[in-house]
Every structure is written in C-alpha cells, then in structure tokens.
Design an enzyme around this catalytic site. Structure first.
Site, PDB file in Angstrom:
ATOM      1  N   CYS A 113      30.306  31.773 -29.159  1.00  0.00           N
ATOM      2  CA  CYS A 113      29.399  31.750 -30.295  1.00  0.00           C
ATOM      3  C   CYS A 113      29.658  30.469 -31.074  1.00  0.00           C
ATOM      4  CB  CYS A 113      29.705  32.948 -31.180  1.00  0.00           C
ATOM      5  SG  CYS A 113      28.313  33.444 -32.148  1.00  0.00           S
TER       6      CYS A 113
ATOM      7  N   ASN B  34      39.347  28.268 -15.381  1.00  0.00           N
ATOM      8  CA  ASN B  34      39.843  29.275 -16.319  1.00  0.00           C
ATOM      9  C   ASN B  34      38.902  30.464 -16.477  1.00  0.00           C
ATOM     10  OD1 ASN B  34      38.720  26.712 -17.426  1.00  0.00           O
ATOM     11  ND2 ASN B  34      38.428  27.954 -19.255  1.00  0.00           N
TER      12      ASN B  34
ATOM     13  N   GLN C 141      45.791  26.535 -15.309  1.00  0.00           N
ATOM     14  CA  GLN C 141      45.642  27.946 -14.919  1.00  0.00           C
ATOM     15  C   GLN C 141      46.332  28.259 -13.593  1.00  0.00           C
ATOM     16  OE1 GLN C 141      44.640  30.364 -16.673  1.00  0.00           O
ATOM     17  NE2 GLN C 141      43.536  29.345 -18.321  1.00  0.00           N
TER      18      GLN C 141
ATOM     19  N   THR D 267      59.884  13.576 -31.220  1.00  0.00           N
ATOM     20  CA  THR D 267      61.135  14.318 -31.051  1.00  0.00           C
ATOM     21  C   THR D 267      60.895  15.528 -30.154  1.00  0.00           C
ATOM     22  OG1 THR D 267      61.872  13.580 -33.202  1.00  0.00           O
ATOM     23  CG2 THR D 267      62.953  15.543 -32.331  1.00  0.00           C
TER      24      THR D 267
ATOM     25  N   SER E 136      50.703  23.988 -18.617  1.00  0.00           N
ATOM     26  CA  SER E 136      50.897  24.392 -20.008  1.00  0.00           C
ATOM     27  C   SER E 136      51.773  25.639 -20.087  1.00  0.00           C
ATOM     28  CB  SER E 136      49.528  24.662 -20.623  1.00  0.00           C
ATOM     29  OG  SER E 136      49.672  25.111 -21.949  1.00  0.00           O
ATOM     30  N   GLY E 137      52.784  25.578 -20.965  1.00  0.00           N
ATOM     31  CA  GLY E 137      53.758  26.660 -21.045  1.00  0.00           C
ATOM     32  C   GLY E 137      53.181  28.030 -21.359  1.00  0.00           C
ATOM     33  N   HIS E 138      52.230  28.074 -22.308  1.00  0.00           N
ATOM     34  CA  HIS E 138      51.814  29.395 -22.784  1.00  0.00           C
ATOM     35  C   HIS E 138      50.958  30.162 -21.782  1.00  0.00           C
ATOM     36  CE1 HIS E 138      47.545  28.733 -24.249  1.00  0.00           C
ATOM     37  NE2 HIS E 138      47.924  27.484 -24.111  1.00  0.00           N
TER      38      HIS E 138
ATOM     39  N   GLY F  10      48.459  21.729 -22.715  1.00  0.00           N
ATOM     40  CA  GLY F  10      47.616  21.265 -21.622  1.00  0.00           C
ATOM     41  C   GLY F  10      46.588  20.255 -22.092  1.00  0.00           C
ATOM     42  N   SER F  11      46.045  20.474 -23.265  1.00  0.00           N
ATOM     43  CA  SER F  11      45.019  19.548 -23.770  1.00  0.00           C
ATOM     44  C   SER F  11      45.597  18.149 -23.926  1.00  0.00           C
ATOM     45  CB  SER F  11      44.482  20.028 -25.117  1.00  0.00           C
ATOM     46  OG  SER F  11      43.930  21.317 -24.987  1.00  0.00           O
TER      47      SER F  11
HETATM   48  C1  LIG Z   1      41.947  24.971 -17.317  1.00  0.00           C
HETATM   49  C2  LIG Z   1      42.521  24.684 -18.664  1.00  0.00           C
HETATM   50  N1  LIG Z   1      42.813  23.420 -18.986  1.00  0.00           N
HETATM   51  C3  LIG Z   1      43.351  23.094 -20.176  1.00  0.00           C
HETATM   52  C4  LIG Z   1      43.606  24.059 -21.116  1.00  0.00           C
HETATM   53  C5  LIG Z   1      44.213  23.664 -22.419  1.00  0.00           C
HETATM   54  O1  LIG Z   1      45.551  24.051 -22.456  1.00  0.00           O
HETATM   55  P1  LIG Z   1      46.308  24.216 -23.860  1.00  0.00           P
HETATM   56  O2  LIG Z   1      45.810  25.479 -24.468  1.00  0.00           O
HETATM   57  O3  LIG Z   1      47.746  24.282 -23.497  1.00  0.00           O
HETATM   58  O4  LIG Z   1      45.976  23.018 -24.663  1.00  0.00           O
HETATM   59  C6  LIG Z   1      43.304  25.391 -20.835  1.00  0.00           C
HETATM   60  C7  LIG Z   1      43.523  26.457 -21.838  1.00  0.00           C
HETATM   61  O5  LIG Z   1      42.884  27.470 -21.822  1.00  0.00           O
HETATM   62  C8  LIG Z   1      42.753  25.718 -19.566  1.00  0.00           C
HETATM   63  O6  LIG Z   1      42.455  26.969 -19.236  1.00  0.00           O
END
Ligand SMILES: Cc1ncc(COP(=O)(O)O)c(C=O)c1O
Length: 402
Positions: free
Chosen positions: A325, A151, A179, A237, A199-201, A71-72
């Site tokens: 923290c 999130n 999310q 790749t 994002s997959g995870h 996602g980032s």
């Molecule tokens: C709202 C939101 N955006 C972006 C991300 C980033 O996703 P990734 O962990 O796949 O880089 C997260 C991850 O917690 C998220 O909650």
C-alpha cells in the site's frame, strides 16, 4: 492466542544460541577491535572468527568477506561501487525486473547518473530467458546483477549458468543472495560470482549486520568512506556483537542445512497441498519446483491480500502480502507485475515463508482457519458475487482447474 510466524523472508527471530554468543560483546568484551590495547585485542579475534564462519558457509577465503550493516547496504556497495570503479570501461548494467528494491532503486539512481540499465523480463513463472540475458550484453556492459532467490516467490535463478555467461563475456557478476544464504547451499566458486550479498536477520542473526563477498582482485569503490576498517573497503566501527552473531548463525545454518531444508520444504508442501485441496480458485505464483524450500506464494482470487492478512493477524498468524500500500494507492507488487499476473490475482497474492521454528501443528492450524476466512471474504467481494465469470484469462483458467 497462538502466535504463528510464517514471515521468515521478512525477518527471522535471533536464535537463542546466537544471542548468548553476542551478549559478552555488549558487556565485558566491549572493546573496539581496531584498538591495539587489551580491550581491542580481546575482540578482534572474535571478528576474525566470524569472518571465517561466514566464508566457510559460502566457500570463499575469509579475506574476501567484508562486513556491512545489512543487505541493502551490500547491494548498494556492489552496484554503485562497481559502476564508479568501471565507469571508464562502460556504462551499461544488466539486471532483472524482479529484483528487490535494494537493487532496483540503486539501478534507477545510477540511471539518473548517466548509466544505462537493462531490466530483463521474466516469464509467467517468474523465470529468466538466458538467451535474452546473453543478447543484452554489449561492449559497454560492466555488471550483471541477478538475485539468487526471489523474496516474494522464492524462485531460484540459475546462478551457475549466469556466472558462466558473465565469465565468457568478462563481465562482473553480482548476486543478491539475501534470501538464499542459510536456506540452501551457496558456493561462490561453483557459481562464478564476483560479488555476493547476504544479510544476518534473514538467517537467525540480528538486524543491522550483513556481509558482502568480494572476489579477490575485484576493483570497486567504497560506499562508506572514513577509517581504514575492512581493508579500506568499508569504514565504520565494527558492530562486533552483530558480527559474532552473524558468524555463529552461518555456522549453525551450514551444519543444519541438509536436514532443515528437507523438513521445512515438507511443511511448506503440506501447507500448499492443504490449501489447494480445500480452496478453489487459487493460483500458485512463481515456479512450482525451482524455488526456495520455505516459500509459498499463492493468490486467492477476489480477495485483497491485505484483508486476508488482517484476518490472519486476528488469529495470531503472521504472513505477508504481495501488494504494497503505497501513498494511498494499492499497487500490486512489481514481481507479480513482471510475471504478468492478472491484477485481480496480484492483489490477493499472499506469501507464507516458513522457518526452522514452524511445526506441523502450526501448518494444520493455518489450514483449519484459512478456508472459512477466504470464503467469508469472497462472500463480501462484489467481484466474487458477479454472475459473469471474470474476463481475466488466468481467472478463467483457475475456475476451470477447480
Ligand atoms: C532479496 C532481498 N534483497 C535485499 C534485501 C534487503 O536486506 P536488508 O533488509 O538486510 O537490508 C532483502 C530484504 O528483504 C531481500 O529480501
């Protein structure tokens, strides 16, 4: 010891069916889909099938999906790629003060490159004022970036309405739906979004894979330059196994969504009601109804979220704290700060994010062990033991409520 996982907004377990579907691509189907020989051909179909599965879940054409690593990366690509491509048109970006760091830090980076960014405030429930959004748009505005769901609180933002505003002013609209996708229905056509990131995870696929929806005809620069993969939008790749896993996770999420959202919301509400009836001086953070079905963010006055998490951990429960923290100083989360949650309460903000594997028994176990932990931590707190009530307005409000 029981292990209870209630931190699904942080990450989810890979679904067993997803893992099964991925394994052949680490073994006999190891080819590079960009190769023209038999080994490549054997896997390129799997990548395209996954593209269709992702596209179906969010209602777009497969050609509008670009696979990324997370996602980032997707958020960086959407924002930096737009900023670079539309620099001639303007230098102003509108976002919100409650975005994930993947968006906020990218915007801050662009500010250093000469872009101007408006960070829209939120109200005490974490919601936006769309009039303020509209008023912030200028002739220089090239991008509006608003997350679909937060999130930390689970708050859902009115993406369709924001999309309509963006369209009215012909400004590109990006939404971080990391999310959201897999938890509730997402339709990029209805929502009028130009760029959407998932994002997959977060939905039962592995870490290391994600996708960005790029509306057909959207001009933007690539973030990663190299080979010609993904129609020159994203070099590198293919993570074939991850992509296959993401595709299947999207298909399964789509098929199960209606039932699982109701079931998970039922568990979340059971947890919320149980906590509210057993523990005084607490505060629900975020909007009480406009939120994801799985998320509950709650503050327990006088307690450090970290101590609560530690106690939870000793009982096998995984949840998450709103305060991070950082370099030795306990800073409450920027989301709590943006909602003007009093610092005493912000420090105790605790997020439970449920998932498809949680059960009623698990919720009841949390409800059984939580009140004595809270009581014990409060007894150790100098703030709790003060005779005078806290000066903070919100704490006084919650004192009255309970
Ligand atoms: C709202 C939101 N955006 C972006 C991300 C980033 O996703 P990734 O962990 O796949 O880089 C997260 C991850 O917690 C998220 O909650």
């Amino acid at each position: 010891m029981k292990h209870i996982y209630m931190d699904n907004n942080a990450t989810t377990a890979v679904r067993p069916e997803v893992l099964e579907a991925m394994l052949p691509f680490y073994r006999e189907q190891f080819g590079n889909p960009s190769s023209v020989h038999w080994a490549g051909r054997a896997v390129s179909g799997a990548v395209e099938k996954a593209r269709e599965q992702v596209a179906t879940l969010i209602n777009c054409a497969p050609a509008e999906i670009v696979f990324v690593s997370c996602g980032s990366e997707g958020d960086n690509m959407a924002i930096k790629g737009t900023a670079e491509a539309l620099r001639e048109k303007g230098n102003h970006i509108i976002t919100t003060s409650v975005e994930h760091p993947a968006v906020l830090n990218t915007c801050e980076y662009l500010e250093k490159q000469g872009f101007r960014v408006t960070y829209l405030p939120v109200d005490k429930d974490g919601m936006l004022d769309l009039k303020e959004l509209e008023a912030a748009i200028t002739a220089e505005t090239i991008l509006i970036s608003v997350m679909w769901a937060n999130n930390e609180t689970g708050n859902l933002y009115p993406i369709e309405e924001i999309g309509a505003i963006a369209r009215k002013y012909k400004v590109r609209f990006h939404t971080d739906a990391v999310q959201t996708v897999g938890k509730i229905p997402v339709d990029v056509q209805k929502a009028n979004v130009d760029l959407l990131v998932l994002s997959g995870h977060k939905l039962g696929a592995p870490k290391g894979v994600g996708a960005i929806y790029i509306r057909r005809g959207t001009r933007m620069n690539a973030l990663i330059h190299g080979g010609h993969q993904e129609r020159n939008r994203r070099a590198g790749t293919y993570n074939v196994a991850g992509i296959v896993g993401l595709g299947l996770a999207c298909e399964l999420a789509g098929a199960e969504m209606a039932e699982s959202a109701v079931r998970i919301a039922g568990l979340r509400d059971r947890l919320q009601e149980g906590i509210m009836s057993a523990i005084p001086e607490i505060k629900l953070n975020g909007h009480p109804t406009r939120r994801l079905p799985n998320t509950l963010n709650i503050s327990f006055a006088y307690i450090e979220g970290e101590s609560l998490l530690l106690n939870f951990d000793m009982k096998g429960i995984a949840a998450s704290s709103g305060s991070a923290c950082t370099s030795g100083s306990l800073e409450p989360s920027h989301v709590m700060g943006a909602m003007c949650v009093d610092v005493v309460l912000a420090h105790s903000s605790t997020r439970f994010s449920l998932g498809r594997d949680n059960t009623e028994e698990e919720v009841d176990y949390v409800l059984e062990i939580l009140p004595p932990i809270v009581q014990r931590l409060r007894e150790m707190s100098p703030l709790y033991n003060r005779k005078e009530p806290l000066s903070c307005e919100e704490c006084q409000v919650i004192r009255k409520v309970h």
